[in-house]
Design a protein around this motif. Structure first.
Motif, PDB file in Angstrom:
ATOM      1  N   SER A  44       0.777  -1.302   0.141  1.00 28.82           N
ATOM      2  CA  SER A  44       0.052  -0.032  -0.116  1.00 28.82           C
ATOM      3  C   SER A  44       0.849   1.282   0.130  1.00 28.82           C
ATOM      4  O   SER A  44       2.130   1.120   0.354  1.00 28.82           O
ATOM      5  N   SER A  45       0.231   2.312  -0.369  1.00 29.43           N
ATOM      6  CA  SER A  45       1.104   3.620  -0.414  1.00 29.43           C
ATOM      7  C   SER A  45       0.432   4.738   0.540  1.00 29.43           C
ATOM      8  O   SER A  45      -0.969   4.288   0.756  1.00 29.43           O
ATOM      9  N   ILE A  46       1.095   5.487   0.975  1.00 29.04           N
ATOM     10  CA  ILE A  46       0.737   6.553   1.839  1.00 29.04           C
ATOM     11  C   ILE A  46       1.107   8.081   1.096  1.00 29.04           C
ATOM     12  O   ILE A  46       2.031   7.938   0.287  1.00 29.04           O
ATOM     13  N   GLU A  47       0.143   9.037   1.414  1.00 29.28           N
ATOM     14  CA  GLU A  47       0.385  10.454   0.918  1.00 29.28           C
ATOM     15  C   GLU A  47       0.826  10.871   2.217  1.00 29.28           C
ATOM     16  O   GLU A  47       0.234  11.144   3.214  1.00 29.28           O
ATOM     17  N   VAL A  48       1.997  11.804   2.149  1.00 33.57           N
ATOM     18  CA  VAL A  48       2.620  12.649   3.142  1.00 33.57           C
ATOM     19  C   VAL A  48       2.284  14.276   2.767  1.00 33.57           C
ATOM     20  O   VAL A  48       2.564  14.542   1.777  1.00 33.57           O
ATOM     21  N   LYS A  49       1.527  15.003   3.581  1.00 34.86           N
ATOM     22  CA  LYS A  49       1.100  15.969   3.331  1.00 34.86           C
ATOM     23  C   LYS A  49       2.107  16.980   4.376  1.00 34.86           C
ATOM     24  O   LYS A  49       2.257  16.725   5.458  1.00 34.86           O
ATOM     25  N   ALA A  50       1.768  18.219   4.023  1.00 35.82           N
ATOM     26  CA  ALA A  50       2.496  19.462   4.864  1.00 35.82           C
ATOM     27  C   ALA A  50       1.616  19.488   6.051  1.00 35.82           C
ATOM     28  O   ALA A  50       0.346  19.254   5.926  1.00 35.82           O
ATOM     29  N   ASP A  51       2.211  20.002   7.073  1.00 33.84           N
ATOM     30  CA  ASP A  51       1.612  20.319   8.430  1.00 33.84           C
ATOM     31  C   ASP A  51       0.516  21.493   8.014  1.00 33.84           C
ATOM     32  O   ASP A  51       0.982  22.447   7.724  1.00 33.84           O
ATOM     33  N   PRO A  52      -0.894  21.023   8.355  1.00 34.62           N
ATOM     34  CA  PRO A  52      -1.625  22.140   8.050  1.00 34.62           C
ATOM     35  C   PRO A  52      -1.494  23.347   8.894  1.00 34.62           C
ATOM     36  O   PRO A  52      -2.178  24.645   8.772  1.00 34.62           O
ATOM     37  N   ARG A  53      -0.987  23.184  10.034  1.00 33.96           N
ATOM     38  CA  ARG A  53      -0.914  24.505  11.037  1.00 33.96           C
ATOM     39  C   ARG A  53       0.255  25.237  10.345  1.00 33.96           C
ATOM     40  O   ARG A  53       0.111  26.591  11.151  1.00 33.96           O
ATOM     41  N   LYS A  54       0.831  24.869   9.634  1.00 32.71           N
ATOM     42  CA  LYS A  54       1.971  26.129   9.033  1.00 32.71           C
ATOM     43  C   LYS A  54       1.806  26.322   7.580  1.00 32.71           C
ATOM     44  O   LYS A  54       1.252  25.258   6.766  1.00 32.71           O
ATOM     45  N   SER A  55       2.263  27.390   7.015  1.00 31.63           N
ATOM     46  CA  SER A  55       1.993  27.720   5.617  1.00 31.63           C
ATOM     47  C   SER A  55       3.294  27.138   4.871  1.00 31.63           C
ATOM     48  O   SER A  55       4.015  27.027   5.473  1.00 31.63           O
ATOM     49  N   TYR A  56       3.041  26.554   3.637  1.00 30.07           N
ATOM     50  CA  TYR A  56       3.916  25.749   3.205  1.00 30.07           C
ATOM     51  C   TYR A  56       4.084  26.230   1.688  1.00 30.07           C
ATOM     52  O   TYR A  56       2.684  26.043   0.963  1.00 30.07           O
ATOM     53  N   ASP A  57       5.131  26.565   1.105  1.00 30.52           N
ATOM     54  CA  ASP A  57       5.113  26.870  -0.181  1.00 30.52           C
ATOM     55  C   ASP A  57       5.605  25.814  -1.255  1.00 30.52           C
ATOM     56  O   ASP A  57       6.698  25.625  -1.373  1.00 30.52           O
ATOM     57  N   MET A  58       4.775  25.068  -1.857  1.00 30.14           N
ATOM     58  CA  MET A  58       5.061  23.732  -2.399  1.00 30.14           C
ATOM     59  C   MET A  58       5.924  24.358  -3.586  1.00 30.14           C
ATOM     60  O   MET A  58       6.969  23.821  -4.157  1.00 30.14           O
ATOM     61  N   GLY A  59       5.457  25.262  -4.522  1.00 30.27           N
ATOM     62  CA  GLY A  59       6.206  25.846  -5.676  1.00 30.27           C
ATOM     63  C   GLY A  59       7.426  26.480  -5.339  1.00 30.27           C
ATOM     64  O   GLY A  59       8.401  26.177  -5.970  1.00 30.27           O
ATOM     65  N   GLY A  60       7.760  27.077  -4.273  1.00 29.91           N
ATOM     66  CA  GLY A  60       8.855  27.615  -3.698  1.00 29.91           C
ATOM     67  C   GLY A  60       9.867  26.557  -3.312  1.00 29.91           C
ATOM     68  O   GLY A  60      11.077  26.688  -3.651  1.00 29.91           O
ATOM     69  N   MET A  61       9.451  25.388  -2.721  1.00 26.59           N
ATOM     70  CA  MET A  61      10.155  24.253  -2.286  1.00 26.59           C
ATOM     71  C   MET A  61      10.688  23.351  -3.612  1.00 26.59           C
ATOM     72  O   MET A  61      11.888  22.910  -3.365  1.00 26.59           O
ATOM     73  N   LEU A  62       9.863  23.424  -4.576  1.00 27.01           N
ATOM     74  CA  LEU A  62      10.153  22.732  -5.769  1.00 27.01           C
ATOM     75  C   LEU A  62      11.329  23.312  -6.621  1.00 27.01           C
ATOM     76  O   LEU A  62      12.302  23.025  -7.041  1.00 27.01           O
ATOM     77  N   ALA A  63      11.223  24.780  -6.583  1.00 29.76           N
ATOM     78  CA  ALA A  63      12.043  25.584  -7.075  1.00 29.76           C
ATOM     79  C   ALA A  63      13.460  25.697  -6.339  1.00 29.76           C
ATOM     80  O   ALA A  63      14.674  25.518  -7.096  1.00 29.76           O
TER      81      ALA A  63
END
Length: 162
Positions: free
Chosen positions: A2-21
């Motif tokens: 089985s697979s799991i999906e890891v998501k960012a902590d919803p209590r903190k803002s997270y810039d996925m585009g910035g992290m990919l860059a």
């Protein structure tokens, strides 16, 4: 399986585009550093070959080879001082003009848990420029001075066994 999906902590803002860059920038810098490492390995190989040849033909050197070897020794020392740590100095030693010291801050920039800032991007651009300059300097050395030295060595009549 089985697979799991890891998501960012919803209590903190997270810039996925910035992290990919940031990841893309890190990958580019690592590729540049690998190219730099390959170039610097050539300088180590040159030193090793130069020293070995000096031991093998100590008294047999012609005047032509002696006159070529002295400036080569000086040039190798100059390149080593610029690129490598002086192994003869023990303890904590970080000359600010040495290439390895200039690159020491790259890890802290890339290890941060937030997207890169404009200042960090500027610093990484400077490091990439330093790497490009060093790679070019080594390539010029290999194609110019080292090639001429190798040619001079090739013209010698070297007797390895008595």
């Amino acid at each position: 399986m089985s697979s799991i999906e890891v998501k960012a902590d919803p209590r903190k803002s997270y810039d996925m585009g910035g992290m990919l860059a940031k990841q893309k920038t890190a990958d580019e810098l690592l590729a540049k550093m690998e190219a730099l490492n390959s170039s610097l390995s050539l300088i180590r190989d040159c030193r090793e070959g130069f020293d070995l040849l000096g031991k093998l033909i100590n008294e047999q050197q012609s005047e032509n080879l002696k006159s070529t070897a002295e400036p080569m020794e000086a040039r190798l020392k100059e390149l080593e001082k610029e690129f490598f740590r002086d192994e003869s100095i023990q303890g904590i030693y970080s000359p600010s003009d040495a290439l390895y010291v200039k690159f020491s801050g790259a890890n802290s920039i890339l290890d941060s848990s937030s997207p890169l800032t404009a200042n960090q991007l500027d610093k990484l651009a400077i490091l990439e420029g330093l790497a490009d300059d060093a790679i070019k300097q080594v390539a010029d050395f290999m194609e110019g001075e080292w090639a001429a030295y190798r040619e001079a060595v090739g013209q010698e009549d070297i007797l390895l066994l008595k």
